[in-house]
Design a protein around this motif. Structure first.
Motif, short mmCIF file in Angstrom:
data_model
loop_
_atom_site.label_atom_id
_atom_site.label_comp_id
_atom_site.label_asym_id
_atom_site.label_seq_id
_atom_site.Cartn_x
_atom_site.Cartn_y
_atom_site.Cartn_z
N LEU A 133 -3.35 29.74 -9.67
CA LEU A 133 -3.48 28.21 -9.69
C LEU A 133 -3.54 28.01 -11.58
CD1 LEU A 133 -4.41 28.43 -6.61
CD2 LEU A 133 -6.18 26.47 -7.26
N GLY A 134 -2.63 27.16 -11.60
CA GLY A 134 -2.77 26.82 -13.08
C GLY A 134 -3.04 25.35 -13.37
N ALA A 135 -2.27 24.96 -14.29
CA ALA A 135 -2.73 23.44 -14.82
C ALA A 135 -2.79 22.37 -13.68
CB ALA A 135 -1.50 23.02 -15.73
N ILE A 136 -3.76 21.58 -13.87
CA ILE A 136 -4.06 20.20 -13.03
C ILE A 136 -4.06 19.03 -13.81
CG2 ILE A 136 -6.60 20.97 -13.14
CD1 ILE A 136 -6.88 19.98 -10.43
N ALA A 137 -3.67 18.07 -13.15
CA ALA A 137 -3.70 16.64 -13.71
C ALA A 137 -4.08 15.81 -12.56
CB ALA A 137 -2.40 16.32 -14.21
N SER A 138 -4.76 14.68 -12.89
CA SER A 138 -5.31 13.83 -11.87
C SER A 138 -5.34 12.48 -12.47
CB SER A 138 -6.98 14.17 -11.25
OG SER A 138 -6.75 15.35 -10.88
N GLY A 139 -5.35 11.49 -11.64
CA GLY A 139 -5.18 9.87 -12.26
C GLY A 139 -5.07 9.22 -10.89
N THR A 140 -5.20 7.67 -11.39
CA THR A 140 -5.31 6.71 -10.20
C THR A 140 -4.33 5.57 -10.45
OG1 THR A 140 -7.02 5.50 -11.34
CG2 THR A 140 -8.03 6.95 -9.97
N ALA A 141 -4.08 4.80 -9.42
CA ALA A 141 -2.99 3.78 -9.53
C ALA A 141 -3.67 2.53 -8.81
CB ALA A 141 -1.63 4.04 -8.98
N SER A 142 -3.80 1.36 -9.36
CA SER A 142 -4.43 0.38 -8.84
C SER A 142 -3.29 -0.72 -8.55
CB SER A 142 -5.41 -0.30 -9.51
OG SER A 142 -6.59 0.72 -9.83
N THR A 143 -3.32 -1.39 -7.21
CA THR A 143 -2.31 -2.26 -7.03
C THR A 143 -3.04 -3.44 -6.20
OG1 THR A 143 -0.59 -0.63 -6.77
CG2 THR A 143 -0.40 -2.83 -5.65
N THR A 144 -3.15 -4.87 -6.66
CA THR A 144 -3.47 -5.94 -5.99
C THR A 144 -2.88 -6.45 -4.80
OG1 THR A 144 -4.73 -6.57 -8.16
CG2 THR A 144 -4.31 -8.11 -6.07
N VAL A 145 -3.51 -6.39 -3.62
CA VAL A 145 -2.83 -6.78 -2.65
C VAL A 145 -3.25 -8.15 -1.97
CG1 VAL A 145 -2.15 -6.20 0.02
CG2 VAL A 145 -2.78 -4.44 -1.70
N HIS A 146 -2.17 -9.01 -1.77
CA HIS A 146 -2.59 -10.60 -1.56
C HIS A 146 -2.25 -10.70 0.24
CE1 HIS A 146 -2.68 -11.95 -5.34
NE2 HIS A 146 -1.45 -11.19 -5.76
N PHE A 147 -3.24 -10.91 0.92
CA PHE A 147 -3.33 -10.79 2.15
C PHE A 147 -2.81 -12.19 2.82
CE2 PHE A 147 -6.09 -7.08 1.38
CZ PHE A 147 -5.78 -6.33 2.22
N GLY A 148 -2.05 -12.18 3.91
CA GLY A 148 -1.67 -13.64 4.41
C GLY A 148 -2.67 -13.99 5.33
N SER A 149 -2.23 -14.93 6.17
CA SER A 149 -3.32 -15.51 7.31
C SER A 149 -2.91 -15.38 8.61
CB SER A 149 -3.55 -16.88 6.80
OG SER A 149 -4.09 -16.98 5.22
N PRO A 150 -3.05 -14.18 9.12
CA PRO A 150 -2.81 -13.92 10.57
C PRO A 150 -4.05 -14.80 11.42
CG PRO A 150 -3.57 -11.76 9.59
CD PRO A 150 -3.40 -12.96 8.41
N SER A 151 -3.45 -15.42 12.49
CA SER A 151 -4.49 -15.67 13.53
C SER A 151 -5.16 -14.85 14.20
CB SER A 151 -3.56 -16.85 14.49
OG SER A 151 -2.87 -15.79 15.18
N PRO A 152 -6.44 -15.03 14.75
CA PRO A 152 -7.33 -14.16 15.50
C PRO A 152 -6.48 -13.46 16.58
CG PRO A 152 -8.42 -16.16 15.08
CD PRO A 152 -7.25 -16.35 14.46
N ALA A 153 -5.44 -14.18 17.09
CA ALA A 153 -4.55 -13.57 18.31
C ALA A 153 -3.69 -12.45 17.60
CB ALA A 153 -3.82 -14.66 18.87
#
Length: 208
Positions: A124-144
């Motif tokens: 095992l050698g080099a390691i790199a870590s990070g994050t990505a953030s994405t905003t999700v816009h939800f629709g309006s499905p009915s309860p059914a």
């Protein structure tokens, strides 16, 4: 050079295949709940997803280093931040339905943590870590519609209880950020992390 995907997610596998990479898949078996219990209760969401991604990548890297002495291991984790709460996979129809009822017409932030580890000469050698953030816009499905979607089983095993590349795509109005991150593996983030450990993504492509 081989890319090893430390995930059983079909969506992550498909993202890589569509981007020209045919990985070897190895599931980490990391106990996510146990690992999260070791983190401070006030740990930032980014800290949580990175810790999980690193644990998965390291576990698999240690397991496959001898078998794949020249490789890159990629660990991933995704969670949805909604109404100040960080949630993962619903797991049950009841939880999935309740989450969707709360998300209708709202927004959430899908956080994806990635960790890449370079394996060279079987070590095992080099390691790199990070994050990505994405905003999700939800629709309006009915309860059914929500009931019908939950009944498909799709939302039970995905972060946040939704997809954009499956049946859940009908109920997502849009995303602000990287769509591949919402599917499960952020190509832009992975590319940046690979650069940090001295690997060019083109070296992983199957057809040049």
């Amino acid at each position: 050079m081989l890319l090893v995907l430390a995930s059983q997610s079909p969506a992550r596998l498909q993202v890589l295949r569509s981007a020209g990479v045919e990985p070897s898949v190895h599931v980490s078996g990391v106990d996510e709940d146990a690992l999260m219990a070791t983190l401070h209760e006030d740990a930032a969401p980014e800290t949580v997803v990175v810790a999980l991604a690193e644990a998965k990548a390291r576990t698999v890297a240690e397991e496959v280093a001898a078998r794949y002495p020249d490789s890159v291991v990629v660990g991933c984790d995704s969670m949805l931040a909604h109404d100040g709460v960080l949630v993962g996979k619903p797991g049950t129809p009841e939880v999935a339905r309740q989450r969707w009822l709360g998300m209708v017409g709202g927004t959430g932030v899908l956080l994806t943590g990635h960790s890449v580890i370079r394996v060279q000469d079987g070590a095992l050698g080099a390691i790199a870590s990070g994050t990505a953030s994405t905003t999700v816009h939800f629709g309006s499905p009915s309860p059914a519609e929500i009931d019908a979607y939950v009944a498909t089983g799709e939302p039970l095993s995905v972060a946040g209880g939704f997809t954009i590349d499956g049946k859940g795509g009908w109920f997502v109005d849009g995303v602000d950020g990287d769509p591949s991150s919402v599917i499960g593996l952020s190509l832009p983030l992975t590319r940046r992390l690979l650069i940090e450990i001295g690997v060019s993504v083109v070296d992983l492509w199957q057809a040049r």
